[in-house]
Design a protein around this motif. Structure first.
Motif, PDB file in Angstrom:
ATOM      1  N   GLY A  50      -4.860   6.528   1.369  1.00  0.00           N
ATOM      2  CA  GLY A  50      -3.406   6.520   1.446  1.00  0.00           C
ATOM      3  C   GLY A  50      -2.758   6.903   0.123  1.00  0.00           C
ATOM      4  O   GLY A  50      -1.638   7.407   0.086  1.00  0.00           O
ATOM      5  N   LEU A  51      -3.466   6.655  -0.993  1.00  0.00           N
ATOM      6  CA  LEU A  51      -2.922   6.972  -2.310  1.00  0.00           C
ATOM      7  C   LEU A  51      -3.284   8.391  -2.748  1.00  0.00           C
ATOM      8  O   LEU A  51      -2.922   8.818  -3.834  1.00  0.00           O
ATOM      9  CB  LEU A  51      -3.446   5.985  -3.362  1.00  0.00           C
ATOM     10  N   ARG A  79       0.839  -1.206   0.000  1.00  0.00           N
ATOM     11  CA  ARG A  79       0.000   0.000   0.000  1.00  0.00           C
ATOM     12  C   ARG A  79       0.873   1.256   0.000  1.00  0.00           C
ATOM     13  O   ARG A  79       0.389   2.345   0.285  1.00  0.00           O
ATOM     14  CB  ARG A  79      -0.915  -0.002   1.223  1.00  0.00           C
ATOM     15  N   ASP A  80       2.160   1.100  -0.278  1.00  0.00           N
ATOM     16  CA  ASP A  80       3.116   2.202  -0.206  1.00  0.00           C
ATOM     17  C   ASP A  80       2.771   3.277  -1.247  1.00  0.00           C
ATOM     18  O   ASP A  80       2.805   3.017  -2.455  1.00  0.00           O
ATOM     19  CB  ASP A  80       4.517   1.623  -0.457  1.00  0.00           C
ATOM     20  N   GLN A 139     -10.882  -7.344  -6.152  1.00  0.00           N
ATOM     21  CA  GLN A 139     -10.126  -6.274  -6.814  1.00  0.00           C
ATOM     22  C   GLN A 139     -10.996  -5.022  -6.977  1.00  0.00           C
ATOM     23  O   GLN A 139     -10.543  -3.901  -6.745  1.00  0.00           O
ATOM     24  CB  GLN A 139      -9.617  -6.762  -8.177  1.00  0.00           C
ATOM     25  N   THR A 140     -12.266  -5.218  -7.361  1.00  0.00           N
ATOM     26  CA  THR A 140     -13.187  -4.080  -7.486  1.00  0.00           C
ATOM     27  C   THR A 140     -13.261  -3.323  -6.160  1.00  0.00           C
ATOM     28  O   THR A 140     -13.173  -2.090  -6.110  1.00  0.00           O
ATOM     29  CB  THR A 140     -14.607  -4.567  -7.853  1.00  0.00           C
ATOM     30  N   HIS A 141     -13.411  -4.091  -5.090  1.00  0.00           N
ATOM     31  CA  HIS A 141     -13.515  -3.522  -3.759  1.00  0.00           C
ATOM     32  C   HIS A 141     -12.267  -2.698  -3.436  1.00  0.00           C
ATOM     33  O   HIS A 141     -12.352  -1.567  -2.963  1.00  0.00           O
ATOM     34  CB  HIS A 141     -13.677  -4.680  -2.772  1.00  0.00           C
ATOM     35  N   ALA A 142     -11.081  -3.262  -3.715  1.00  0.00           N
ATOM     36  CA  ALA A 142      -9.827  -2.559  -3.415  1.00  0.00           C
ATOM     37  C   ALA A 142      -9.699  -1.291  -4.261  1.00  0.00           C
ATOM     38  O   ALA A 142      -9.242  -0.252  -3.780  1.00  0.00           O
ATOM     39  CB  ALA A 142      -8.635  -3.495  -3.661  1.00  0.00           C
ATOM     40  N   ARG A 170     -12.080   1.200  -2.685  1.00  0.00           N
ATOM     41  CA  ARG A 170     -11.681   1.552  -1.318  1.00  0.00           C
ATOM     42  C   ARG A 170     -10.481   2.498  -1.313  1.00  0.00           C
ATOM     43  O   ARG A 170     -10.390   3.407  -0.497  1.00  0.00           O
ATOM     44  CB  ARG A 170     -11.356   0.271  -0.559  1.00  0.00           C
ATOM     45  N   HIS A 171      -9.529   2.262  -2.229  1.00  0.00           N
ATOM     46  CA  HIS A 171      -8.332   3.104  -2.266  1.00  0.00           C
ATOM     47  C   HIS A 171      -8.466   4.232  -3.276  1.00  0.00           C
ATOM     48  O   HIS A 171      -7.568   5.061  -3.399  1.00  0.00           O
ATOM     49  CB  HIS A 171      -7.110   2.250  -2.571  1.00  0.00           C
ATOM     50  N   GLY A 172      -9.557   4.260  -4.029  1.00  0.00           N
ATOM     51  CA  GLY A 172      -9.778   5.334  -4.999  1.00  0.00           C
ATOM     52  C   GLY A 172      -8.868   5.238  -6.205  1.00  0.00           C
ATOM     53  O   GLY A 172      -8.552   6.252  -6.839  1.00  0.00           O
ATOM     54  N   ILE A 173      -8.432   4.037  -6.567  1.00  0.00           N
ATOM     55  CA  ILE A 173      -7.472   3.858  -7.665  1.00  0.00           C
ATOM     56  C   ILE A 173      -8.046   4.383  -8.990  1.00  0.00           C
ATOM     57  O   ILE A 173      -7.328   5.006  -9.783  1.00  0.00           O
ATOM     58  CB  ILE A 173      -7.086   2.364  -7.785  1.00  0.00           C
TER      59      ILE A 173
END
Lengths: 364, 339
Positions: free
Chosen positions: B320-321, A8-9, A37-40, A43-46
């Motif tokens: 975090g991103l 998560r760096d 993967q969808t959830h991640a 969740r992280h706003g990728i």
């Protein structure tokens, strides 16, 4: 827990985002197969951090979402019987059938237990020889080895009071169905890393070649997903429809031979209905005839319970990557996690539920 | 433990006869001695300092009744003390009601009573009245405890979510999710051992300290069921404001994070029993955090976000991103996922 911080760096993530931005010259549409993967991603706003032309669409890899309504209805009928202990993974408990869910059956006196593994259900069968213990065995290739081992062990121990409602589904036939549909937009895949940890990626090689799409087995942390995306974009830009493994710490080309052997010994490939999509030939696993004694649907004679999906929601289109959740008129109004109309709002890993939870109706 | 005629709770222990008197007189009363209780009347008569009264009640049904870091008794004292304290009141007196299941080992009951005695002493509250009922086997899960608490709000102290203003800072007193994950990983059937311990603690001392350092504190709440995410959503709705969290600032112990990841559970939604969220004016945040860190229950205090005037009634998070997302109210109990 090692690996959480590393994967998560933010600095590694930023470097991968730069690599993706430097590679993309044209618009591309990539499907992440797995609901995890969808959830991640949400969740992280990728998805907010990608270059404008790169579109992610969300795949069918959510076991709770694609389990057909009639499997749920059959499980509910079995769970209501007084001699039965129905054991299930936690997130199946709230999934609505036609009229009910397992938590409501439990509140009316049904013996429904949440377990973290089918081997716990097997333990229940040993401890309660006077009861019928039924495990709701759903999921993709990921959960199939454990569910196969439970049946194998029950047969070896002569535990005739243990059975499974088997509704396993397979990823490659679903990918082929998506690629073969007339409106298909998907040009490359992030394949589900945990499925590949069991099955390897050999079966993806002919799909990549036949349809000319790159396929990248990918993990579930932000850095995994971004590295998978960078790889798939590089393959797309280079016009190379190859299978390249991102999830190197878990996946080998041949998968896990012991797990695959357990699956092959207990299960056979069969046609399977997918909730929201319909029947896909040779897309599921069912118990082999020699394990019929552990087949709950035979044992409790619920095979005649057949349920049609109400045609009110567009989850089938969402599961095939043809629509996004917020393009549905019922999203967030008639259809919410409390009152789901369809498969993809049901599970926390469903695309609609992920949109609802992390990005509903708000300009972020 | 005092010697009684039985090893386990009998229905007769609740019938009002000799066995009842034995249970109350020899097991329970010695643990909760106070001038009000020792009168053995049907009610406590209290002399309270002047001020408005704060009154709260809570019922404790946790399973398992003993878990790493605490037990149902300690939880029952600390939980009500904290509910009373979060409006700025100093908790003074508690009532305790027990529902005991026939067959509960008296040694277990005694152990719970001892930890309640110790927790009440640590919190500086008196148990002034109580009740004990026994129900048949299967009618409850070993022991249920109700506690109600009275506290006095000092003159001039006025807290509430309606007072929260854009620009305020959101402070959390320590790590997330310790209690909920301790209970979840201890539950029978989950089958993995872990080092996670409950954070159960009485926070009235910490509240007093915060009020001393920052009399203008807007709101305090202990994020129990539903976790910090639920508390912040309640604050945002009640105050008609937005709250933005910084994911990178959220404190989670590594073992708790590991357990959450394995089960597919977000620590923001998991219960805490010894933490508080304080919303304070931005210019007081630094002093409040520094003071909290000097207190045994505030060592991990940190600013986790701020109040804004955008996205009213919503909680959002900078991930975090560096992306933005919603932190929603939970639908129901978080259920471990399939894979």
């Amino acid at each position: 827990m090692k690996h959480l911080e590393e994967y998560r760096d933010p600095r590694l993530a930023r470097a991968l985002l730069d690599r993706i931005a430097a590679t993309v010259t044209r618009p591309w549409t990539v499907m992440e197969v797995c609901g995890g993967q969808t959830h991640a991603i949400m969740r992280h706003g990728i998805d907010q951090l990608l270059p404008p032309g790169l579109t992610l669409v969300h795949g069918p890899g959510c076991p709770v979402c694609v389990t057909p309504l009639e499997t749920i209805d059959r499980a509910l009928a079995i769970a209501a019987r007084p001699e039965v202990i129905l054991a299930s993974f936690g997130d199946m408990l709230r999934v609505p059938g036609s009229r009910d869910d397992l938590l409501r059956v439990k509140s009316r006196g049904g013996d429904v237990r949440m377990v973290a593994s089918p081997l716990e259900a097997l333990k229940l069968a040993r401890e309660h020889p006077d009861r019928e213990v039924v495990f709701l065995a759903v999921g993709f290739e990921t959960t199939a080895p454990g569910n196969a081992m439970a049946v194998k062990q029950a047969a070896a121990e002569g535990l005739t009071n243990f059975s499974e409602i088997v509704s396993h589904v397979l990823v490659p036939p679903a990918m082929e169905a998506i690629l073969g549909s007339p409106g298909n937009r998907v040009q490359g895949f992030l394949a589900a890393g945990h499925v590949c940890a069991v099955m390897g990626w050999r079966e993806y090689e002919p799909i990549a070649a036949k349809h000319g799409v790159p396929i990248v087995p990918t993990g579930f942390e932000p850095v995994d997903i971004l590295e998978g995306l960078a790889t798939v974009v590089e393959l797309l830009e280079a016009g190379r429809p190859a299978v390249v493994n991102q999830y190197r710490r878990a996946v080998r080309r041949e998968g896990n031979p012991a797990a695959r052997a357990a699956i092959d010994e207990v299960f056979a490939v069969c046609d399977r209905k997918w909730r929201g999509i319909g029947l896909i030939p040779r897309s599921g696993l069912g118990l082999r005839p020699e394990f019929a004694a552990h087949d709950a649907e035979r044992k409790f004679d619920v095979g005649d319970i057949v349920t049609e999906e109400p045609a009110v929601c567009i989850s089938g289109l969402i599961l095939q990557g043809l629509k996004k959740p917020d393009q549905c008129p019922a999203f967030g109004t008639a259809c919410t996690p409390l009152h789901p109309l369809g498969a993809t709002m049901v599970s926390s890993e469903g695309a609609c539920a992920a949109y609802h939870r992390y990005a509903r109706g708000i300009e972020l | 433990m005092p010697i009684l005629d039985h090893d386990t709770v009998q229905l007769a222990h609740g019938a009002g006869g000799r066995l009842s008197a034995d249970l109350i007189g020899r097991l329970i009363l010695p643990r909760f001695t106070s001038p009000e209780l020792d009168r053995l009347e049907d009610q406590a008569v209290l002399d309270l300092p002047p001020g408005r009264l704060a009154f709260s009640t809570d019922t404790f049904v946790v399973s398992p009744i003993f878990f790493p870091g605490g037990d149902i008794g300690e939880l029952a004292i600390n939980g009500t003390v904290n509910d009373v304290a979060m409006c700025g009141a100093g908790p003074v007196a508690l009532s305790v009601g027990f529902v005991l299941e026939e067959g509960l080992p008296l040694a277990d009951f005694h152990r719970i009573l001892c930890s309640m005695e110790a927790a009440a002493k640590r919190a500086g509250v008196r148990v002034v009245t109580g009740d004990t009922k026994v129900v048949g086997r299967g009618a409850c899960d070993r022991i249920f405890i109700n506690t109600s608490g009275l506290g006095v709000v000092p003159a001039g102290v006025e807290l509430g979510a309606g007072l929260i203003r854009p620009g305020d800072a959101v402070v959390l007193s320590g790590t997330l999710a310790d209690h909920g994950m301790a209970v979840m990983t201890a539950r029978e059937g989950l089958g993995f051992s872990s080092t996670v311990r409950s954070d159960t603690a009485a926070l009235n001392g910490l509240v007093r300290l915060i009020l001393d350092v920052c009399p203008g504190v807007r709101a305090l709440r202990d994020p129990t069921r539903g976790g910090v995410a639920t508390t912040l959503n309640e604050f945002a709705c009640a105050g008609g404001v937005g709250i933005v969290l910084e994911e990178a600032s959220l404190p989670v112990r590594p073992d708790v994070r590991g357990a959450c990841e394995i089960l597919g559970i977000d620590p923001l939604y998991v219960a805490n029993e010894g933490k508080l969220v304080a919303v304070v004016p931005a210019d007081a945040a630094e002093a409040v955090v520094a003071a909290m860190r000097g207190h045994e229950h505030g060592r991990g205090a940190v600013v986790i976000g701020k109040v804004t005037d955008e996205h009213a009634s919503r909680v959002t998070m900078i991930t975090g991103l560096g992306a933005r997302r919603i932190v929603d109210m939970p639908v129901g109990e978080q259920l471990p996922r399939i894979c």
